[in-house]
Design a protein around this motif. Structure first.
Motif, PDB file in Angstrom:
ATOM      1  N   LEU A 302       1.146  -1.122   0.088  1.00 37.78           N
ATOM      2  CA  LEU A 302       0.056   0.481   0.014  1.00 37.78           C
ATOM      3  C   LEU A 302       0.644   1.189   0.099  1.00 37.78           C
ATOM      4  O   LEU A 302       1.875   1.231   0.335  1.00 37.78           O
ATOM      5  N   THR A 303       0.776   2.259  -0.791  1.00 35.03           N
ATOM      6  CA  THR A 303       1.914   3.541  -1.037  1.00 35.03           C
ATOM      7  C   THR A 303       0.817   4.658  -0.777  1.00 35.03           C
ATOM      8  O   THR A 303      -0.483   4.816  -1.987  1.00 35.03           O
ATOM      9  N   ALA A 304       1.336   5.403  -0.069  1.00 38.24           N
ATOM     10  CA  ALA A 304       0.687   6.695  -0.161  1.00 38.24           C
ATOM     11  C   ALA A 304       1.879   7.713  -0.231  1.00 38.24           C
ATOM     12  O   ALA A 304       2.183   8.084   0.944  1.00 38.24           O
ATOM     13  N   GLY A 305       2.609   8.870  -1.531  1.00 38.95           N
ATOM     14  CA  GLY A 305       3.182  10.095  -0.721  1.00 38.95           C
ATOM     15  C   GLY A 305       4.525   8.969  -0.699  1.00 38.95           C
ATOM     16  O   GLY A 305       4.927   8.173  -1.227  1.00 38.95           O
ATOM     17  N   ARG A 306       5.127   9.542   0.340  1.00 43.78           N
ATOM     18  CA  ARG A 306       6.741   8.842   0.884  1.00 43.78           C
ATOM     19  C   ARG A 306       6.475   7.633   1.982  1.00 43.78           C
ATOM     20  O   ARG A 306       7.215   6.886   2.092  1.00 43.78           O
ATOM     21  N   LEU A 307       5.041   6.999   1.493  1.00 38.48           N
ATOM     22  CA  LEU A 307       5.007   5.900   2.776  1.00 38.48           C
ATOM     23  C   LEU A 307       4.639   4.146   2.095  1.00 38.48           C
ATOM     24  O   LEU A 307       4.271   4.660   0.779  1.00 38.48           O
ATOM     25  N   ALA A 308       4.872   3.644   2.392  1.00 41.41           N
ATOM     26  CA  ALA A 308       4.614   2.459   1.503  1.00 41.41           C
ATOM     27  C   ALA A 308       4.425   1.097   2.775  1.00 41.41           C
ATOM     28  O   ALA A 308       6.081   1.192   3.580  1.00 41.41           O
ATOM     29  N   LEU A 309       3.349   0.652   2.183  1.00 40.00           N
ATOM     30  CA  LEU A 309       2.991  -1.299   3.883  1.00 40.00           C
ATOM     31  C   LEU A 309       3.730  -1.570   2.623  1.00 40.00           C
ATOM     32  O   LEU A 309       2.611  -2.327   2.139  1.00 40.00           O
ATOM     33  N   ARG A 310       4.599  -2.573   3.386  1.00 44.55           N
ATOM     34  CA  ARG A 310       4.956  -3.992   2.597  1.00 44.55           C
ATOM     35  C   ARG A 310       3.848  -4.743   3.672  1.00 44.55           C
ATOM     36  O   ARG A 310       5.030  -4.900   4.846  1.00 44.55           O
ATOM     37  N   ALA A 311       3.407  -6.044   2.288  1.00 44.91           N
ATOM     38  CA  ALA A 311       3.248  -7.197   3.633  1.00 44.91           C
ATOM     39  C   ALA A 311       4.548  -7.549   4.337  1.00 44.91           C
ATOM     40  O   ALA A 311       4.172  -8.239   3.831  1.00 44.91           O
ATOM     41  N   LEU A 312       3.520  -8.156   4.902  1.00 44.56           N
ATOM     42  CA  LEU A 312       4.834  -8.907   6.086  1.00 44.56           C
ATOM     43  C   LEU A 312       4.170 -10.542   6.040  1.00 44.56           C
ATOM     44  O   LEU A 312       3.650 -10.647   7.096  1.00 44.56           O
ATOM     45  N   LEU A 313       4.395 -11.152   4.929  1.00 47.54           N
ATOM     46  CA  LEU A 313       3.745 -13.010   5.228  1.00 47.54           C
ATOM     47  C   LEU A 313       4.927 -13.866   5.416  1.00 47.54           C
ATOM     48  O   LEU A 313       5.243 -13.268   6.786  1.00 47.54           O
ATOM     49  N   PRO A 314       3.831 -14.570   6.028  1.00 50.78           N
ATOM     50  CA  PRO A 314       4.267 -15.581   7.337  1.00 50.78           C
ATOM     51  C   PRO A 314       5.835 -16.005   7.043  1.00 50.78           C
ATOM     52  O   PRO A 314       6.241 -16.167   8.086  1.00 50.78           O
ATOM     53  N   THR A 315       6.412 -16.483   6.114  1.00 49.39           N
ATOM     54  CA  THR A 315       7.796 -16.627   6.870  1.00 49.39           C
ATOM     55  C   THR A 315       9.140 -15.668   7.171  1.00 49.39           C
ATOM     56  O   THR A 315       9.712 -15.352   8.010  1.00 49.39           O
ATOM     57  N   ALA A 316       8.717 -13.870   6.493  1.00 55.07           N
ATOM     58  CA  ALA A 316       9.200 -13.146   6.932  1.00 55.07           C
ATOM     59  C   ALA A 316       8.773 -12.982   8.352  1.00 55.07           C
ATOM     60  O   ALA A 316      10.124 -12.388   9.130  1.00 55.07           O
ATOM     61  N   ALA A 317       7.767 -12.547   8.830  1.00 57.57           N
ATOM     62  CA  ALA A 317       7.211 -12.798  10.029  1.00 57.57           C
ATOM     63  C   ALA A 317       7.939 -13.672  11.271  1.00 57.57           C
ATOM     64  O   ALA A 317       8.466 -12.923  12.158  1.00 57.57           O
ATOM     65  N   ALA A 318       7.800 -14.887  10.551  1.00 54.79           N
ATOM     66  CA  ALA A 318       9.093 -15.811  11.358  1.00 54.79           C
ATOM     67  C   ALA A 318      10.625 -15.294  11.793  1.00 54.79           C
ATOM     68  O   ALA A 318      10.729 -15.566  12.954  1.00 54.79           O
ATOM     69  N   GLN A 319      10.803 -14.351  10.994  1.00 53.46           N
ATOM     70  CA  GLN A 319      12.689 -14.134  10.549  1.00 53.46           C
ATOM     71  C   GLN A 319      12.584 -12.965  11.594  1.00 53.46           C
ATOM     72  O   GLN A 319      13.133 -12.761  12.394  1.00 53.46           O
TER      73      GLN A 319
END
Length: 475
Positions: A302-319
């Motif tokens: 999700l992006t707006a201007g200077r910001l981007a929210l990037r989904a933290l999917l399960p494999t990365a969340a565990a890390q």
């Protein structure tokens, strides 16, 4: 074999075993396991029937009305993929890659213009199998290359393993040699020749090897080795390539990238992600987590201007739960402790539920310009029976005081408020956490009371307001 899961996730269609048609082809068994671990269903396609023109028979084991579908399997000619898409649609299924999208990513004429700044100079000439262009036609085609060396291929494949006789031309101006190589290439391709003949300028690359990058909705969800050189794992710079992938507009694609001798990263091939091969032993988990999430209607970014929210999917969340960066460049070096704690809770809840639920989870809050990770924001779970969803957020110490949290709350709640199943969005703060309370107030929340010793703030969505109005009218 069909393995079922929740109805809100896409079906993954895999080739069946030629010897035991109800089972997944052993070549794709690991991918079937990865898809099921990501919480979605798999079904089998009769690949041979599809190639033979029996479209209905090919999809006979696909559940009817299965909803969105990703294909992962053997390469298909574009016209056969179109037939597959039509057969799936007739069964009430929705292929997430359209026939036009498949052809665009699968065949060089479809993607070349978008990637022309990042890939070798190319020219092509349509021809049917068994009928190579004549020397005069090839001479005209080769004019833009001057005396540069060339590589010969068709719209999808080269024959690099027959390099000297059917792929490489040392001098584009040597039209006799060019015609000989093209003739041999066309002969060896036989009926598998796709589209015609392509001439590509030869470029010298270093010995680090190719990387294959898997993109889902414009995000690089898996970067790994090329299947031909699984022992080589270069780490590419994707800055320019990412913009081209997004401009191409295909939902699921691959790019094979390699570093030229002068240090510039180049795209040597683009492909449809449904038919691009994974190297043996690759962890397909992150790829299928992304496919499940977007197939279920959730954004990876999700992006707006200077910001981007990037989904933290399960494999990365565990890390992240273990305090690891998970591929992100964190502003303070590592994820903040509260982010790791939140990720750990999300992973534990997913395990307890027996699946990895797509969406309604966490996002890494990043600077859209630099990619620097600044914190996290996300949902504590899906909406409950009353349409209520709770959010939480935190920032790394170095990112505080610059408005990032307010921007992130506005962006995430704006997305959630457009979901018809969401009626109320809420957040809890410690009574003494005045900065967090100011963030919520600036984002449009209002104080609604105390809960469990915490201050609760809430926001009603349009769906919630309409439900309230309908209730007031007795509907």
């Amino acid at each position: 074999m069909t393995v079922g899961s929740a109805a809100d996730r896409p079906l993954i269609l895999l080739p069946g075993d030629p010897l035991r048609a109800r089972r997944t082809d052993p070549h794709f068994a690991a991918e079937a396991a990865a898809a099921q671990a990501a919480g979605t269903a798999t079904a089998v396609l009769d690949h041979e029937a599809l190639l033979a023109g029996d479209d209905a028979g090919a999809v006979a084991r696909v559940p009817r009305d299965a909803g969105p579908v990703w294909y992962r399997g053997w390469m298909l000619p574009a016209e056969r993929y179109a037939a597959l898409a039509a057969a799936l649609s007739a069964r009430g299924c929705h292929p997430l890659t359209s026939p036009d999208g498949y052809r665009t990513a699968h065949e060089l004429p479809g993607w070349y213009a978008t990637f022309s700044a990042f890939t070798p100079l190319s020219a092509w000439l349509p021809c049917p199998p068994g009928s190579p262009p004549g020397e005069a036609e090839l001479a005209r085609l080769a004019e833009p290359f001057g005396g540069r060396p060339l590589v010969v291929k068709d719209w999808v494949k080269s024959r690099k393993h027959e390099w000297a006789e059917a792929a490489y031309v040392p001098d584009a101006a040597d039209t006799a040699r060019l015609a000989s190589v093209v003739e041999k290439f066309v002969a060896l391709q036989e009926d598998s020749l796709t589209g015609g003949v392509v001439l590509r300028a030869f470029e010298s690359f270093d010995a680090a090897g190719e990387a294959r990058v898997w993109w889902v909705d414009g995000e690089p969800v898996l970067v790994g080795a090329h299947p031909d050189t699984p022992q080589l794992r270069p780490v590419p710079d994707l800055t320019g390539v990412a913009a081209a992938v997004r401009e191409l507009g295909c939902r699921f694609v691959t790019t094979d990238v390699v570093r030229r001798s002068d240090g510039v990263w180049r795209v040597v091939e683009v492909g449809d992600g449904q038919v691009s091969g994974l190297p043996e032993g690759a962890d397909a988990g992150p790829l299928f987590e992304a496919l499940v999430a977007v197939g279920a209607g959730f954004p990876l970014t999700l992006t707006a201007g200077r910001l981007a929210l990037r989904a933290l999917l399960p494999t990365a969340a565990a890390q992240v739960a273990d305090g690891e960066p998970a591929g992100y460049d964190w502003v303070d070096g590592t994820p903040p402790r509260s982010t790791s704690a939140g990720a750990e809770i999300a992973v534990r809840e997913a395990i307890a539920a027996g699946l990895k639920r797509p969406g309604w989870s966490g996002y890494v809050l990043t600077d859209a310009g630099t990619g620097t990770a600044l914190g996290s924001i996300g949902f504590h779970g899906p909406p409950d029976a009353e349409g209520r969803v709770e959010i939480g957020y935190d920032l790394s110490p170095s990112a505080r005081g610059a408005g990032w949290a307010t921007d992130a709350v506005r962006l995430l709640t704006g997305w959630a408020a457009d979901r018809p199943e969401v009626r109320t969005i809420c957040a809890l703060t410690e009574p003494e956490n005045a900065p967090s309370q100011r963030v919520l107030a600036r984002a449009g929340f209002r104080f609604v009371g105390e809960r469990e010793g915490l201050r609760e703030y809430g926001m009603q969505t349009r769906a919630g307001a309409e439900a309230g109005a309908a209730g007031g009218r007795g509907e």
